[in-house]
Design an enzyme around this catalytic site. Structure first.
Site, PDB file in Angstrom:
ATOM      1  N   CYS A  65       0.789  -1.059   0.133  1.00 29.11           N
ATOM      2  CA  CYS A  65       0.147   0.080  -0.080  1.00 29.11           C
ATOM      3  C   CYS A  65       1.020   1.104  -0.030  1.00 29.11           C
ATOM      4  CB  CYS A  65      -1.002  -0.148   1.235  1.00 29.11           C
ATOM      5  SG  CYS A  65      -1.963   1.566   1.246  1.00 29.11           S
ATOM      6  N   CYS A  68       0.408   3.041   3.541  1.00 27.00           N
ATOM      7  CA  CYS A  68       1.115   2.475   4.850  1.00 27.00           C
ATOM      8  C   CYS A  68       2.146   1.282   4.826  1.00 27.00           C
ATOM      9  CB  CYS A  68      -0.180   1.913   5.694  1.00 27.00           C
ATOM     10  SG  CYS A  68      -0.935   0.570   5.024  1.00 27.00           S
ATOM     11  N   CYS A 114      -7.190  -0.989   1.446  1.00 27.84           N
ATOM     12  CA  CYS A 114      -6.278  -1.633   2.393  1.00 27.84           C
ATOM     13  C   CYS A 114      -6.964  -1.777   3.778  1.00 27.84           C
ATOM     14  CB  CYS A 114      -5.049  -0.559   2.609  1.00 27.84           C
ATOM     15  SG  CYS A 114      -3.856  -1.030   3.852  1.00 27.84           S
ATOM     16  N   CYS A 137      -8.797  -5.616  -9.494  1.00 32.94           N
ATOM     17  CA  CYS A 137      -8.496  -4.712 -10.442  1.00 32.94           C
ATOM     18  C   CYS A 137      -7.971  -3.435  -9.496  1.00 32.94           C
ATOM     19  CB  CYS A 137      -9.861  -4.491 -11.298  1.00 32.94           C
ATOM     20  SG  CYS A 137      -9.246  -3.361 -12.543  1.00 32.94           S
TER      21      CYS A 137
END
Length: 151
Positions: A65, A68, A114, A137
């Site tokens: 991510c 983070c 996330c 996706c």
């Protein structure tokens, strides 16, 4: 291995427990992210299809991510979907992704976020390859690639 019924159940009944949580203010996110990253991950935007070379790269590595640093996907699960966005068949861990029903834009879809920081990643669809049949996706802007370490 997650299947479409698992994803629908998570979106309907609740998500797996995240490995950790990270929460920041809008102002903090704006300071840490580029304008495009902020628009996509924090405001649920979408990048133009085919706008990232990440769609066409299939070298080994991990995808984290961008907000983070949580591990989200492994390149071993990446495939060419011809959708214009990087696509994966499974998350790195069952609890890496959060699923929410998304009825925006006159469609019924399942949004993927996330599970640590709630960054918008994209959507998951039941039209991927076997054996899972899933297609995660993902907006490339929401990911950062981590190269495999060579021993």
């Amino acid at each position: 291995m997650l299947k479409w019924n698992d994803i629908k159940k998570f979106a309907r009944e609740g998500n797996p427990e995240p490995p950790r949580r990270l929460e920041k203010s809008v102002e903090e996110w704006k300071k840490e992210l580029t304008g495009e990253q902020f628009a996509i991950t924090r405001q649920k935007g979408t990048e133009r299809p085919g706008s990232s070379d990440m769609c066409y790269r299939f070298d080994p590595g991990k995808y984290e991510c961008v907000c983070c640093g949580e591990l989200l996907f492994d390149a071993n699960e990446k495939f060419e979907s011809s959708s214009g966005w990087p696509s994966f068949t499974q998350p790195a861990e069952v609890n890496a992704i959060k699923y929410e029903q998304d009825n925006s834009m006159f469609m019924s879809r399942i949004e993927i976020l996330c599970n640590v920081c709630d960054a918008h990643l994209g959507h998951v669809f039941p039209d991927g390859p076997a054996p899972s049949g899933l297609r995660y996706c993902v907006n490339a802007v929401s990911l950062q690639k981590v190269e495999e370490e060579k021993s």
